[in-house]
Design a protein around this motif. Structure first.
Motif, PDB file in Angstrom:
ATOM      1  N   GLY A   1      -3.872 -17.103  -4.027  1.00 16.42           N
ATOM      2  CA  GLY A   1      -3.132 -16.238  -3.108  1.00 16.42           C
ATOM      3  C   GLY A   1      -2.740 -17.016  -1.873  1.00 16.42           C
ATOM      4  O   GLY A   1      -3.034 -18.205  -1.730  1.00 16.42           O
ATOM      5  N   THR A   2      -2.041 -16.360  -0.954  1.00 19.64           N
ATOM      6  CA  THR A   2      -1.597 -17.035   0.246  1.00 19.64           C
ATOM      7  C   THR A   2      -1.512 -16.034   1.378  1.00 19.64           C
ATOM      8  O   THR A   2      -1.360 -14.832   1.155  1.00 19.64           O
ATOM      9  N   GLU A   3      -1.644 -16.546   2.612  1.00 17.23           N
ATOM     10  CA  GLU A   3      -1.513 -15.624   3.737  1.00 17.23           C
ATOM     11  C   GLU A   3      -0.064 -15.444   4.163  1.00 17.23           C
ATOM     12  O   GLU A   3       0.271 -14.537   4.896  1.00 17.23           O
ATOM     13  N   PHE A   4       0.807 -16.350   3.697  1.00 12.86           N
ATOM     14  CA  PHE A   4       2.228 -16.259   4.096  1.00 12.86           C
ATOM     15  C   PHE A   4       3.046 -15.560   3.023  1.00 12.86           C
ATOM     16  O   PHE A   4       3.978 -16.137   2.474  1.00 12.86           O
ATOM     17  N   VAL A   5       2.666 -14.334   2.696  1.00  6.44           N
ATOM     18  CA  VAL A   5       3.327 -13.670   1.573  1.00  6.44           C
ATOM     19  C   VAL A   5       4.806 -13.427   1.866  1.00  6.44           C
ATOM     20  O   VAL A   5       5.665 -13.647   1.016  1.00  6.44           O
TER      21      VAL A   5
ATOM     22  N   GLY B   1       1.372 -11.854 -12.988  1.00  6.69           N
ATOM     23  CA  GLY B   1       0.544 -10.764 -12.488  1.00  6.69           C
ATOM     24  C   GLY B   1       0.007 -11.037 -11.086  1.00  6.69           C
ATOM     25  O   GLY B   1      -0.086 -10.138 -10.247  1.00  6.69           O
ATOM     26  N   LEU B   2      -0.345 -12.306 -10.818  1.00  6.88           N
ATOM     27  CA  LEU B   2      -0.861 -12.674  -9.492  1.00  6.88           C
ATOM     28  C   LEU B   2       0.185 -12.377  -8.426  1.00  6.88           C
ATOM     29  O   LEU B   2      -0.133 -11.841  -7.358  1.00  6.88           O
ATOM     30  N   PHE B   3       1.440 -12.691  -8.725  1.00  2.24           N
ATOM     31  CA  PHE B   3       2.498 -12.490  -7.737  1.00  2.24           C
ATOM     32  C   PHE B   3       2.804 -11.010  -7.574  1.00  2.24           C
ATOM     33  O   PHE B   3       3.127 -10.551  -6.478  1.00  2.24           O
ATOM     34  N   ALA B   4       2.676 -10.268  -8.683  1.00  4.09           N
ATOM     35  CA  ALA B   4       2.882  -8.822  -8.570  1.00  4.09           C
ATOM     36  C   ALA B   4       1.824  -8.236  -7.651  1.00  4.09           C
ATOM     37  O   ALA B   4       2.110  -7.366  -6.820  1.00  4.09           O
ATOM     38  N   SER B   5       0.571  -8.751  -7.732  1.00  5.35           N
ATOM     39  CA  SER B   5      -0.477  -8.194  -6.878  1.00  5.35           C
ATOM     40  C   SER B   5      -0.287  -8.604  -5.427  1.00  5.35           C
ATOM     41  O   SER B   5      -0.753  -7.933  -4.519  1.00  5.35           O
TER      42      SER B   5
END
Lengths: 101, 569
Positions: free
Chosen positions: B263-267, B333-337
């Motif tokens: 994941g990332t904090e700069f979504v 799926g990760l990006f969808a979340s």
């Protein structure tokens, strides 16, 4: 004293939007080219700034690539604008509307 | 010297680049330079033979190169000497230049097919990674290199007749070959940096080619629009890359994937960057929302260039979309979340693109423009491959592979259809459906070929377009997206209407007025017939293509970090 990374983002986003506004409002093909240059350079600001932020050289190197490609793109663009002028007598992009969109 | 060995993996692209440069060299040979040039090349060839002999007897390498490399250099030097000797300094050398261009593209195709066969027969074959993982040669690269090379060969063959009487022919072929080099490199790009550079290498010659008819207002207008939208979308693309770099700190696709794996904090930044990347792909593949250059550019450009851009350039745009989204932005799926549901974006784009393309095509009066909109519609079908990746994971390879199959078949059937338009333009027949009336009686072979292309594009079982569409829709259904397949099937049914209008005009309607077909364009005929034969032959011969495409999809779909350098030792 280091400048926070967000400031660079704001600067580049502003430059990008100025370029985009130029493209949307100007009719002169040369102004269009200059606006595209602004947008590409906005990307370059990001690359150089975040190269510093992440501490690797990838971004700086890629900024050099972008500059070279922008120059190549302008070279082709000027050529096309030249034949545009010869055929339509002007460099107004709204003149060339023989085919409908 | 493993670096030398693996550079050969880029053979298909290198053949195209070398041929492009060779064409320019041959054109620049003048009366006084011809003989020294030919002799010089021959002397270099003899020296290379000597070097190969020395290397063979000393049992090793000379100047860091082995016997094979020296022999290869000698062969090329003799080939250049022979070709330069063939140049007629006072003539236009049309035939020589066109033949060299076709031969280069065919060699590139043969090289890609050879490597594909290697992958198909060697169970532990692994992708070649070059230049610090910036380029990768795997099955997907090779399949799309084969598409680029075969379209280039057909286009170069057809251009011989189309360009009769035009100036700057060598430059034309050189630009086609260099653009094709860019497309091959797009297929191999494994980093956002190489993606961008290869995309520009493919785009810049294309701009010049579209505006090639400098005194034709339509061509200049098309070139201008193509250039303006291209420059705009490439700056969007560059900005998108810069935002992805800002989020992850790297450009190499696997490195981007691993930086994002937690994941990332700069979504927000990542999301905007990815949307801008989608914009760049949409431009290159002529999909919504950057599709509006396509009808203009295809209509105004010289017809062989329309064929080139609508088939090879579109396929190249798709291969980078496939690679970037399956390798860097994975798993979906990760990006969808995270809130960046790129699969949803592609679902919307697929539906809008195919519907818009097909409905707009149905309202056209100009056949070339109709084909341009149909080309947008086909981009929509191919987008199903990316749009179905979020569903049943085990079916992802089928549907992504089906997209590749469709692009492969499309490379022949759509190129053929545009080359038929080139043939019609060569004869000076008009551009609308009515002008095509009764053409079937005058030119039955070409019109039969056109009928095959159009029905294959519509998805009728006269050509391989039927099978690729069938696998595509079937794959979408089994991945759980029956509604995507349904929209695709409805659109295909609609497309049958406007494709049939051309067929009806050619075969059924009475010619209005006298229709005299002047000239015997052998090259154009050969290209159209060759494309038709391949389109039909791929119907029984579809299985190897399907198998290759699904294996290619399989290789990129699981996180491809486990591929290592072992391709050519």
């Amino acid at each position: 004293m280091a400048v926070p990374a967000e400031y660079y983002l704001v600067l580049s986003a502003g430059l990008f939007c100025i370029g985009l506004a130029g493209i949307l409002t100007r009719k002169n093909a040369l102004m269009f080219l200059m606006s595209v240059e602004l947008m590409l350079n906005a990307a370059n600001i990001n690359f150089v700034a975040f190269s510093l932020y992440w501490g690797n050289l990838t971004g700086q190197t890629f900024a050099l690539f972008t500059m070279a490609l922008a120059a190549a793109e302008v070279a082709i663009g000027i050529g096309i604008i030249l034949v545009l002028y010869r055929n339509f007598g002007d460099v107004d992009v709204t003149d060339a509307v023989g085919m409908r969109w | 010297m493993s670096s030398h060995a693996s550079l050969f993996a880029l053979g298909p692209a290198l053949y195209l680049a070398a041929t492009g440069l060779l064409v320019l060299v041959l054109d620049s040979v003048g009366r006084t330079t011809r003989l020294p040039f030919a002799l010089g090349s021959a002397v270099f060839g003899v020296a290379a033979v000597g070097a190969a002999a020395v290397a063979a007897f000393t049992g090793g390498t000379l100047l860091g190169l082995g016997v094979g490399a020296h022999a290869f250099a000698a062969m090329n030097a003799f080939l250049v000497a022979f070709l330069v000797y063939l140049v007629d300094p006072s003539g236009s050398n049309r035939l020589l230049v066109a033949s060299v261009a076709v031969a280069g593209a065919v060699f590139s195709l043969g090289n890609a097919a050879y490597y594909l066969a290697y992958f198909g027969t060697t169970s532990d074959a692994q992708a070649a990674l070059l230049f610090g993982d910036q380029l990768v040669v795997d099955q997907m690269s090779l399949l799309f290199m084969a598409i680029a090379a075969s379209v280039t060969a057909l286009v170069a063959l057809a251009s011989y007749d189309y360009l009769e009487g035009h100036a700057y022919q060598a430059e034309y072929y050189a630009l086609v070959l260099l653009a094709a080099t860019g497309m091959s490199l797009m297929a191999a790009a494994n980093s956002l940096a190489t993606v961008f550079v290869a995309m520009e290498l493919a785009s810049l010659p294309s701009f010049a080619l579209v505006a090639f008819l400098k005194k034709n207002r339509g061509s200049v207008e098309a070139g201008l629009k193509y250039f303006l939208i291209g420059a705009l979308s490439s700056s969007f693309f560059a900005y998108g890359i810069s935002l992805v770099y800002a989020t992850t700190g790297s450009l190499q696709l696997e490195a981007v994937a691993s930086a994002l794996s937690g994941g990332t904090e700069f979504v927000g930044m990542l999301g905007i960057g990815m949307l801008m990347l989608v914009g760049g792909f949409a431009y290159k593949t002529a999909s919504v929302p950057f599709h509006f250059w396509a009808p203009e550019a295809y209509e105004g450009a010289p017809a062989p260039i329309s064929a080139f851009i609508s088939s090879a350039s579109k396929a190249a745009g798709f291969v980078i979309a496939f690679r970037v989204f399956t390798v860097a932005f994975t798993p979906a799926g990760l990006f969808a979340s995270l809130g960046i549901d790129w699969v949803l974006v592609f679902q919307i784009l697929a539906v809008v693109t195919m519907t818009l393309g097909n409905f707009a095509a149905a309202t056209q009066e100009n056949v070339k423009r109709m084909l341009a909109y149909s080309s947008i519609g086909h981009a929509g079908y191919v987008l199903i491959g990316l749009a179905s990746l979020g569903g049943v994971a085990s079916q992802g390879d089928t549907v992504l592979g089906a997209s590749m199959m469709h692009l492969f078949v499309y490379g022949f059937m759509n190129t053929g259809a545009f080359l038929f338009i080139a043939l019609v333009e060569y004869w000076g027949v008009g551009r609308t459906f009515e002008d095509y009336a009764g053409l079937g009686r005058k030119a039955p072979v070409a019109c039969a070929a056109m009928t095959v292309f159009l029905f294959s594009l519509a998805g009728l079982p006269v050509g391989a377009g039927f099978l690729s569409k069938y696998v595509l829709f079937f794959g979408a259904v089994s991945a759980g997206f029956w509604w995507l397949a349904a929209v695709g099937a409805i659109n295909s049914a609609l497309s049958l209407y406007y494709y049939t209008r051309v067929v009806k005009a050619m075969w059924v309607e009475e010619p209005n007025g006298e229709l005299e077909l002047q000239g015997r364009p052998t090259g154009l005929y050969a290209a159209v017939v060759a494309a038709a034969v391949v389109t039909v032959l791929l119907l029984p011969g579809f299985f190897p293509i399907a198998e290759t495409a699904i294996e290619a999809a399989n290789a990129v779909l699981p996180n491809a970090g486990d591929t290592t350098t072992a391709f050519f030792g």
